[in-house]
Structures are given as structure tokens and as C-alpha cells.
Design a protein around this motif. Structure first.
Motif, short mmCIF file in Angstrom:
data_model
loop_
_atom_site.label_atom_id
_atom_site.label_comp_id
_atom_site.label_asym_id
_atom_site.label_seq_id
_atom_site.Cartn_x
_atom_site.Cartn_y
_atom_site.Cartn_z
N THR A 126 0.86 -1.18 0.00
CA THR A 126 0.00 0.00 0.00
C THR A 126 0.89 1.23 0.00
O THR A 126 1.87 1.28 0.74
N ASN A 127 0.55 2.21 -0.81
CA ASN A 127 1.30 3.46 -0.83
C ASN A 127 0.87 4.31 0.37
O ASN A 127 -0.12 5.02 0.31
N ILE A 128 1.63 4.21 1.45
CA ILE A 128 1.22 4.91 2.67
C ILE A 128 1.49 6.41 2.61
O ILE A 128 1.00 7.16 3.44
N SER A 129 2.24 6.87 1.61
CA SER A 129 2.52 8.30 1.52
C SER A 129 1.26 9.10 1.20
O SER A 129 1.25 10.32 1.39
N VAL A 130 0.23 8.45 0.70
CA VAL A 130 -1.01 9.17 0.38
C VAL A 130 -2.09 8.94 1.43
O VAL A 130 -3.20 9.45 1.29
N LEU A 131 -1.77 8.18 2.49
CA LEU A 131 -2.76 7.89 3.53
C LEU A 131 -2.65 8.87 4.69
O LEU A 131 -1.58 9.39 4.99
N SER A 132 -3.78 9.07 5.35
CA SER A 132 -3.78 9.91 6.55
C SER A 132 -3.14 9.14 7.71
O SER A 132 -2.97 7.91 7.64
N ASP A 133 -2.83 9.84 8.78
CA ASP A 133 -2.23 9.20 9.96
C ASP A 133 -3.14 8.11 10.52
O ASP A 133 -2.67 7.04 10.91
N SER A 134 -4.44 8.38 10.56
CA SER A 134 -5.37 7.39 11.10
C SER A 134 -5.45 6.15 10.19
O SER A 134 -5.58 5.02 10.68
N SER A 135 -5.35 6.34 8.88
CA SER A 135 -5.36 5.20 7.96
C SER A 135 -4.09 4.37 8.11
O SER A 135 -4.14 3.13 8.05
N ARG B 204 -3.80 0.42 9.22
CA ARG B 204 -3.04 -0.60 8.49
C ARG B 204 -2.08 -1.33 9.43
O ARG B 204 -1.92 -2.55 9.35
N ILE B 205 -1.44 -0.58 10.33
CA ILE B 205 -0.52 -1.20 11.30
C ILE B 205 -1.30 -2.13 12.23
O ILE B 205 -0.87 -3.25 12.52
N TYR B 206 -2.47 -1.70 12.68
CA TYR B 206 -3.31 -2.50 13.55
C TYR B 206 -3.76 -3.78 12.83
O TYR B 206 -3.75 -4.87 13.41
N ALA B 207 -4.11 -3.66 11.55
CA ALA B 207 -4.52 -4.83 10.76
C ALA B 207 -3.37 -5.83 10.64
O ALA B 207 -3.57 -7.04 10.80
N LEU B 208 -2.16 -5.33 10.40
CA LEU B 208 -1.00 -6.22 10.32
C LEU B 208 -0.74 -6.89 11.66
O LEU B 208 -0.44 -8.08 11.73
N MET B 209 -0.90 -6.13 12.74
CA MET B 209 -0.72 -6.69 14.08
C MET B 209 -1.71 -7.84 14.31
O MET B 209 -1.36 -8.88 14.86
N ASN B 210 -2.96 -7.67 13.86
CA ASN B 210 -3.97 -8.72 14.01
C ASN B 210 -3.58 -9.98 13.24
O ASN B 210 -3.78 -11.10 13.72
N VAL B 211 -3.03 -9.80 12.06
CA VAL B 211 -2.58 -10.95 11.27
C VAL B 211 -1.44 -11.66 12.00
O VAL B 211 -1.44 -12.88 12.14
#
Length: 193
Positions: A42-51, A55-62
Motif C-alpha cells: 500500500t502506498n502509505i505516503s497518500v494515507l492519513s495518519d489514522s489510515s 493498516r498497522i493494527y490490521a498487520l498486528m492482528n494478522v
């Protein structure tokens, strides 16, 4: 002493790095069977801080849900072969020398782009299977793939061709080869000679 050295010289690259087999879905080694899931970045440079936090939380869940998980990041490559094949076909049919020269320049530009894009990254989740029953493996891998997708990741289980490409990029840093060999030096063997 010489016999032992000669025997070692006969070892293939696969043997030297501990690969027993490459199956349609895994890499078999002496330390277990490795299954690769390719994650589209995912191109995180275009995402907001909350997004980004989501994504980090989703990876943590995996990561929490899969004990046997390993991660790998390596250079990627884009596949320009279809476009290059089309250009070759057009060059064979083209009669105007000026157009042929332009098509040749396009081919050269594509080759350059392919080499420059080698700095792109590819992310992999690796599952190491150890002595699992064959009947349990596919449902287990399907659950992992579903978990990745449920958390918003675009994931695909790597096939045999993907695994060969990953090995080529990882060990050779080769980002331009389109067909990876099953055996060392296979491309140099000419049958019937």
C-alpha cells in the motif's frame, strides 16, 4: 580427500542452499516446507495518519493470529515481456525503417525501465510447515489467506513460477530474467546435440 571435493563440486545450487523441491505451492527444504503469500504493498505516503494506524493494527492482528509467520521484503520487478513481445512482433512486420528504429528505441527504454524498477519492494509472508498432514495443509493455508484479506491486505499464494522468480531475485539479484531454470545451466542445454 579428492573424492569428497569432487562430490561437493557436483552439488547443484539448490542442494547448496538446502532446497529439496519446488512444488506448485511451496519451497521444500530440510527445515520444513515454506509457503509464500505475496502481499501487494500500500502506498502509505497518500494515507492519513489514522489510515496508517489502521493498516498497522490490521498487520498486528494478522501477526497475532498466526504463530508460524515469517516475513520477507525483497526487490521486486515489473513484467514487461508481453509489451516487449508485442513490439518484437510489430518490428518483424514493419517495413518502414524509421518505424523499426522507433520500436527498437521503445524496447531499449523498456529494458532500462525494468532494471530501474528493481528498487521496488515486494512483501511476503512465509508460513513454515513442519510435518503437517497433507489433508490439513490446504484448509490451513486458505484460513491464512482469508485472514489476510479480512484485514484488508491484497494477498496471493505464490505458485511455482513466483517462487522461482523470488529465488532469482533473492539470490542472484536478477530482475530481468523471465524464465527461471529448474536446474543449473538448463538454458545452455541443447537437446539432440
Amino acid at each position: 580427500m579428492n573424492r569428497k571435493r569432487k562430490q561437493n563440486e557436483k552439488n547443484s545450487t539448490r542442494q547448496l542452499i538446502g532446497i529439496t523441491d519446488i512444488t506448485f505451492h511451496s519451497l521444500v527444504t530440510g527445515y520444513g516446507e515454506l509457503v509464500f503469500f505475496m502481499i501487494k504493498p500500500t502506498n502509505i505516503s497518500v494515507l492519513s495518519d489514522s489510515s496508517i494506524s489502521a493498516r498497522i493494527y490490521a498487520l498486528m492482528n494478522v501477526l497475532k493470529g498466526i504463530a508460524e509467520i515469517e516475513m520477507l521484503c525483497l526487490n521486486s520487478k515489473e513484467n514487461f515481456e508481453e509489451v516487449k513481445s508485442n513490439l518484437r512482433s510489430r518490428m518483424d512486420k514493419e517495413q518502414n525503417p524509421a518505424i523499426c528504429k522507433l520500436l527498437e528505441q521503445d524496447m531499449t527504454a523498456l529494458d532500462r525501465m525494468q532494471v530501474q524498477m528493481a528498487t521496488a519492494r515486494e512483501f511476503l509472508i512465509i508460513i513454515r510447515l513442519n510435518n503437517e498432514k497433507e489433508s490439513d495443509v490446504q484448509p490451513y493455508l486458505s484460513r491464512i489467506e482469508k485472514s489476510l484479506r479480512d484485514q484488508g491486505f491484497t494477498a496471493k499464494k505464490a505458485g511455482e513460477a513466483d517462487i522461482k522468480r523470488l529465488l532469482g531475485v533473492y539470490y542472484e539479484q536478477n530482475v530481468t530474467t523471465e524464465k527461471y531454470e529448474d536446474y543449473d545451466g538448463e538454458r545452455w542445454v541443447i537437446f539432440g546435440e
